[in-house]
Write a protein that holds these residues in place. Structure first.
Motif, PDB file in Angstrom:
ATOM      1  N   ALA A  14       0.842  -1.198   0.000  1.00 36.18           N
ATOM      2  CA  ALA A  14       0.000   0.000   0.000  1.00 36.18           C
ATOM      3  C   ALA A  14       0.878   1.251   0.000  1.00 36.18           C
ATOM      4  O   ALA A  14       1.896   1.307   0.716  1.00 36.18           O
ATOM      5  CB  ALA A  14      -0.926  -0.003   1.207  1.00 36.18           C
ATOM      6  N   GLY A  15       0.496   2.217  -0.827  1.00 39.92           N
ATOM      7  CA  GLY A  15       1.286   3.428  -0.968  1.00 39.92           C
ATOM      8  C   GLY A  15       2.288   3.373  -2.101  1.00 39.92           C
ATOM      9  O   GLY A  15       2.875   4.401  -2.471  1.00 39.92           O
ATOM     10  N   LYS A  86      -3.826   1.415  -3.070  1.00 41.24           N
ATOM     11  CA  LYS A  86      -4.554   0.978  -1.880  1.00 41.24           C
ATOM     12  C   LYS A  86      -4.946  -0.494  -2.047  1.00 41.24           C
ATOM     13  O   LYS A  86      -5.072  -0.972  -3.180  1.00 41.24           O
ATOM     14  CB  LYS A  86      -5.823   1.808  -1.716  1.00 41.24           C
ATOM     15  CG  LYS A  86      -5.600   3.309  -1.653  1.00 41.24           C
ATOM     16  CD  LYS A  86      -6.927   4.039  -1.618  1.00 41.24           C
ATOM     17  CE  LYS A  86      -6.738   5.546  -1.582  1.00 41.24           C
ATOM     18  NZ  LYS A  86      -8.038   6.270  -1.559  1.00 41.24           N
ATOM     19  N   PRO A  87      -5.164  -1.193  -0.963  1.00 41.18           N
ATOM     20  CA  PRO A  87      -5.590  -2.599  -1.073  1.00 41.18           C
ATOM     21  C   PRO A  87      -6.847  -2.758  -1.933  1.00 41.18           C
ATOM     22  O   PRO A  87      -6.976  -3.769  -2.640  1.00 41.18           O
ATOM     23  CB  PRO A  87      -5.849  -3.001   0.381  1.00 41.18           C
ATOM     24  CG  PRO A  87      -4.908  -2.146   1.169  1.00 41.18           C
ATOM     25  CD  PRO A  87      -4.885  -0.835   0.437  1.00 41.18           C
ATOM     26  N   GLU A  88      -7.727  -1.789  -1.911  1.00 44.29           N
ATOM     27  CA  GLU A  88      -8.949  -1.885  -2.713  1.00 44.29           C
ATOM     28  C   GLU A  88      -8.695  -1.726  -4.214  1.00 44.29           C
ATOM     29  O   GLU A  88      -9.606  -1.903  -5.021  1.00 44.29           O
ATOM     30  CB  GLU A  88      -9.995  -0.864  -2.253  1.00 44.29           C
ATOM     31  CG  GLU A  88      -9.485   0.549  -2.130  1.00 44.29           C
ATOM     32  CD  GLU A  88      -9.083   0.904  -0.699  1.00 44.29           C
ATOM     33  OE1 GLU A  88      -8.409   0.081  -0.036  1.00 44.29           O
ATOM     34  OE2 GLU A  88      -9.440   2.026  -0.275  1.00 44.29           O
ATOM     35  N   GLN A 118      -2.603  -9.021 -13.358  1.00 41.84           N
ATOM     36  CA  GLN A 118      -3.007  -8.982 -11.954  1.00 41.84           C
ATOM     37  C   GLN A 118      -2.239  -7.896 -11.205  1.00 41.84           C
ATOM     38  O   GLN A 118      -1.010  -7.818 -11.290  1.00 41.84           O
ATOM     39  CB  GLN A 118      -2.740 -10.345 -11.294  1.00 41.84           C
ATOM     40  CG  GLN A 118      -3.035 -10.403  -9.808  1.00 41.84           C
ATOM     41  CD  GLN A 118      -4.520 -10.330  -9.503  1.00 41.84           C
ATOM     42  OE1 GLN A 118      -5.327 -11.019 -10.122  1.00 41.84           O
ATOM     43  NE2 GLN A 118      -4.903  -9.496  -8.537  1.00 41.84           N
ATOM     44  N   VAL A 119      -2.984  -7.105 -10.452  1.00 39.34           N
ATOM     45  CA  VAL A 119      -2.391  -6.129  -9.536  1.00 39.34           C
ATOM     46  C   VAL A 119      -2.862  -6.485  -8.127  1.00 39.34           C
ATOM     47  O   VAL A 119      -4.066  -6.581  -7.883  1.00 39.34           O
ATOM     48  CB  VAL A 119      -2.819  -4.693  -9.890  1.00 39.34           C
ATOM     49  CG1 VAL A 119      -2.379  -3.717  -8.801  1.00 39.34           C
ATOM     50  CG2 VAL A 119      -2.245  -4.293 -11.240  1.00 39.34           C
ATOM     51  N   THR A 120      -1.912  -6.688  -7.230  1.00 40.34           N
ATOM     52  CA  THR A 120      -2.232  -7.018  -5.842  1.00 40.34           C
ATOM     53  C   THR A 120      -1.545  -6.017  -4.932  1.00 40.34           C
ATOM     54  O   THR A 120      -0.323  -5.839  -5.018  1.00 40.34           O
ATOM     55  CB  THR A 120      -1.777  -8.438  -5.489  1.00 40.34           C
ATOM     56  OG1 THR A 120      -2.382  -9.376  -6.393  1.00 40.34           O
ATOM     57  CG2 THR A 120      -2.183  -8.791  -4.062  1.00 40.34           C
ATOM     58  N   VAL A 121      -2.329  -5.358  -4.097  1.00 39.31           N
ATOM     59  CA  VAL A 121      -1.810  -4.363  -3.173  1.00 39.31           C
ATOM     60  C   VAL A 121      -1.994  -4.881  -1.756  1.00 39.31           C
ATOM     61  O   VAL A 121      -3.118  -5.120  -1.312  1.00 39.31           O
ATOM     62  CB  VAL A 121      -2.522  -3.007  -3.344  1.00 39.31           C
ATOM     63  CG1 VAL A 121      -1.879  -1.962  -2.435  1.00 39.31           C
ATOM     64  CG2 VAL A 121      -2.474  -2.556  -4.799  1.00 39.31           C
ATOM     65  N   SER A 122      -0.885  -5.076  -1.070  1.00 43.25           N
ATOM     66  CA  SER A 122      -0.947  -5.593   0.291  1.00 43.25           C
ATOM     67  C   SER A 122      -1.006  -4.447   1.293  1.00 43.25           C
ATOM     68  O   SER A 122      -0.449  -3.373   1.071  1.00 43.25           O
ATOM     69  CB  SER A 122       0.270  -6.477   0.572  1.00 43.25           C
ATOM     70  OG  SER A 122       1.457  -5.717   0.494  1.00 43.25           O
ATOM     71  N   SER A 123      -1.676  -4.694   2.405  1.00 40.95           N
ATOM     72  CA  SER A 123      -1.829  -3.645   3.425  1.00 40.95           C
ATOM     73  C   SER A 123      -0.697  -3.682   4.431  1.00 40.95           C
ATOM     74  O   SER A 123       0.128  -4.583   4.444  1.00 40.95           O
ATOM     75  CB  SER A 123      -3.155  -3.824   4.150  1.00 40.95           C
ATOM     76  OG  SER A 123      -3.234  -5.110   4.725  1.00 40.95           O
TER      77      SER A 123
END
Length: 123
Positions: A14-15, A86-88, A118-123
Motif C-alpha cells: 500500500a502506498g 490501496k488494497p482496494e 493482476q495487480v495485488t496491493v498488500s496492506s
C-alpha cells in the motif's frame, strides 16, 4: 485483427506504485480509444480510465489524483501510472480498444480486449 497485450502488474505494498502498459497492434492507433478496466473477485468489471486517439481522457472518481493515463503513439502503447495504491485497487486490470473518436467508460462499448494483468496491493 486488433490485439492488446497488457503488462506491468504485480504485488506492491500500500502506498506504492506500478505502471501498466497496453501494447496494441493491428490497428491505426490514432483512430482508437483505449480504456482501462479492472475486475476484483466477485465484483463486476469497473471502469478506471480511458483516452481518445487525440489525447482527451477521463478517470474514474476512485482513482483521480492517484492514477494517470497516457499514450505513446510511436510505440502504439497506452500506459496507466498508478500511484498511492490501496488494497482496494487489487484486481485484474484489462485494457480495451474501440475504433472511435469518443471516450467510452462502459465496458460493452469496447470490442477488443487484452488478457489482463493482476495487480495485488498488500496492506
Amino acid at each position: 485483427q486488433v490485439q492488446l497485450v497488457e503488462s506491468g502488474g504485480g504485488l506492491v505494498q500500500a502506498g506504492g506504485s506500478l505502471r501498466l502498459s497496453c501494447v496494441t497492434s493491428g490497428n491505426t492507433f490514432n483512430n482508437y480509444a483505449v480504456g482501462w478496466f479492472r475486475q476484483a473477485p466477485g465484483k463486476e468489471r469497473e471502469f478506471v480510465a480511458a483516452m481518445s486517439g487525440s489525447g482527451g481522457y477521463t478517470l474514474s472518481d476512485s482513482v483521480k489524483g492517484r492514477f494517470t493515463i497516457s499514450r505513446d503513439h510511436a510505440k502504439a502503447t497506452v500506459y496507466l501510472q498508478m500511484n498511492s495504491l490501496k488494497p482496494e485497487d487489487t484486481a485484474v486490470y484489462y485494457c480495451a480498444a474501440e475504433r472511435t473518436f469518443l471516450i467510452w467508460t462502459t465496458a460493452t462499448r469496447y470490442d477488443y480486449w487484452g488478457q489482463g494483468t493482476q495487480v495485488t496491493v498488500s496492506s
